[in-house]
Write an enzyme that holds these catalytic residues in place. Structure first.
Site, PDB file in Angstrom:
ATOM      1  N   TRP A 130       4.664  -5.592  18.705  1.00 38.09           N
ATOM      2  CA  TRP A 130       4.165  -4.551  17.792  1.00 38.09           C
ATOM      3  C   TRP A 130       3.311  -3.554  18.586  1.00 38.09           C
ATOM      4  O   TRP A 130       2.481  -3.977  19.411  1.00 38.09           O
ATOM      5  CB  TRP A 130       3.343  -5.233  16.690  1.00 38.09           C
ATOM      6  N   ASP A 211       0.749 -14.715  15.253  1.00 34.73           N
ATOM      7  CA  ASP A 211       0.559 -13.606  14.322  1.00 34.73           C
ATOM      8  C   ASP A 211       1.534 -13.806  13.154  1.00 34.73           C
ATOM      9  O   ASP A 211       2.748 -13.743  13.341  1.00 34.73           O
ATOM     10  CB  ASP A 211       0.828 -12.281  15.050  1.00 34.73           C
ATOM     11  N   LYS A 246       1.718  -7.454   3.462  1.00 32.42           N
ATOM     12  CA  LYS A 246       3.117  -7.274   3.073  1.00 32.42           C
ATOM     13  C   LYS A 246       3.483  -8.221   1.932  1.00 32.42           C
ATOM     14  O   LYS A 246       4.069  -7.812   0.951  1.00 32.42           O
ATOM     15  CB  LYS A 246       4.060  -7.519   4.256  1.00 32.42           C
TER      16      LYS A 246
HETATM   17  C1  LMR Z   1       4.256  -1.515  11.206  1.00 34.83           C
HETATM   18  O1  LMR Z   1       4.510  -2.155  12.230  1.00 34.83           O
HETATM   19  O2  LMR Z   1       4.876  -0.486  10.900  1.00 34.83           O
HETATM   20  C2  LMR Z   1       3.161  -1.976  10.278  1.00 34.83           C
HETATM   21  O3  LMR Z   1       2.671  -3.185  10.703  1.00 34.83           O
HETATM   22  C3  LMR Z   1       2.133  -0.952  10.029  1.00 34.83           C
HETATM   23  C4  LMR Z   1       1.229  -0.695  11.188  1.00 34.83           C
HETATM   24  O4  LMR Z   1       0.020  -0.753  10.993  1.00 34.83           O
HETATM   25  O5  LMR Z   1       1.691  -0.431  12.302  1.00 34.83           O
END
Ligand code: LMR
Length: 396
Positions: A130, A211, A246
């Site tokens: 992420w 996570d 979510k």
């Molecule tokens: C995403 O990956 O789009 C979500 O988890 C929102 C974010 O805060 O990045």
């Protein structure tokens, strides 16, 4: 004071929200930020959440401070949701959960805890991961390296390469794992792979930091945390950052938790006091409302089953849309995208180059992250063909 500060580029994910809003094309499609959308493209407040809010409005008698650890009821219920009521670490008192302002707060507080416990630890994160993991965890001052996880070319997990890299860990290092619905690639470890990871981490005396941002969005509430529960059973110490953004649709309310499993009750009590101290120095105490809503839902048999039904509907829609997208892309002649139907959660990589992503944005007003990560929940019956034809046209 501020004269030397330069303006920064927008956040790679959140910046898309502003660009999308500003786009006047009525055919625009948002496949960017990870927010669940229903078949009409909306992100409504869940009915179970509305009922819990109505209940709280009637019953809540004070807005006095709640303290750095947050709502004890929420902490208890969140822990049970993650580990299961009968999990041995719960019954033996070896786990503690502390309310956090969303999954981000949990990740940051977890990183600060690692920094205090073992300042020289290296944190291993998946490649890809992420976009906010490295900024969030790195700002606690941890050294971060990556391990291979997913091949966009092969649309598959690079499991052997992952294991090989993790064989280079030192005792006391930390490995960040995605509990389910990997963000950004949607490819999760299978039960056999979790077993192998558990064996490796145990042998190398490495701490897993898991996570869990999408519990219930993949296969189901329990199935999505089977890997976590296995590690909790096998290893003496585990760290978990979890989010209610979510699965409860509580995005802006910032509800989440940090759960720490330790070797002994005494160790866990020490960790609890350290985390409360970290929280006090970062944001003092978490916001109340989202966690109070979650505690109300999970604490009521009726609201819990209503929520589980709503969660299952979100999950089912995501999986149906995945299949529709594969069919649509095949019919449009875009190429081989069958992997999308095998992946879970809201995200998959299309495997497009940045200039193709840019072309989709400029020519078709279709928004996705530059890496070609899409939020499949942004696809609907209305826009599916348009999106598939557009993807096919940039792939030609
Ligand atoms: C995403 O990956 O789009 C979500 O988890 C929102 C974010 O805060 O990045």
């Amino acid at each position: 004071m501020f004269e030397d500060l330069q303006a920064l580029a927008p956040d790679p994910i959140l910046g898309l929200m502003a660009d999308f809003r500003a786009d006047t094309n009525h055919r625009k499609v948002d496949l960017g930020v990870g927010i669940y959308k229903d078949a009409d493209g909306n992100t409504p407040v869940l009915e179970s959440v509305k009922a819990a809010e109505a209940y709280l409005l009637q019953r809540q008698s004070s807005k006095a401070y709640i303290g750095p650890a947050g709502n004890p009821e929420f902490n208890h219920l969140l822990q049970s949701l993650l580990l299961g009521e009968g999990h041995p670490v719960v019954s033996s008192g070896r786990a503690v959960s502390i309310q956090m302002p969303g999954g981000c707060g949990a990740l940051r507080a977890g990183a600060e805890l690692i920094k205090r416990a073992r300042p020289g630890a290296t944190l291993w994160v998946s490649d890809p991961t992420w976009a906010n993991h490295i900024p969030l965890l790195g700002s606690a001052g941890l050294k971060i390296v990556t391990y291979p996880y997913y091949s966009v070319e092969q649309s598959a997990i690079r499991f052997e390469a992952m294991l090989q890299a993790l064989e280079q860990t030192d005792p006391g290092d930390v490995v960040l794992l995605h509990g389910c619905c990997h963000n950004p690639c949607g490819a999760d470890l299978d039960p056999g792979q979790w077993e192998k990871v558990a064996e490796l981490l145990q042998r190398r005396k490495v701490l897993p930091f898991i996570d869990v941002a999408y519990q219930g969005f993949g296969e189901g509430l329990d199935a999505d945390v089977a890997g976590l529960r296995l590690l909790a059973q096998r290893l003496g110490e585990v760290l978990v950052a979890s989010s209610c953004s979510k699965n409860f649709g509580l995005y802006r309310e910032r509800a989440g938790g940090l759960t720490v499993i330790g070797e002994t009750r005494a160790q866990v009590a020490a960790v609890h006091s350290q985390v409360c101290n970290i929280v006090r120095s970062l944001w003092s105490m978490p916001p109340d409302h989202g966690a109070a809503v979650v505690a109300t839902i999970l604490g009521s048999e009726n609201l819990r089953s209503q929520w589980q039904y709503e969660l299952a509907r979100m999950r089912d829609r995501i999986n149906v849309v995945r299949a529709q997208l594969v069919d649509g892309l095949t019919m449009a002649g875009a190429g081989e995208f069958g992997f999308i139907a095998r992946q879970r959660g809201m995200f998959s990589f299309l495997g497009l180059a940045p200039d193709q992503v840019e072309q989709l944005r400029r020519q078709f007003s279709i928004y996705m992250v530059d890496s070609s990560r899409i939020n499949v929940a942004g696809i609907s019956a209305e826009n599916c063909e348009y999106v598939c034809d557009a993807i096919a046209s940039v792939c030609r």
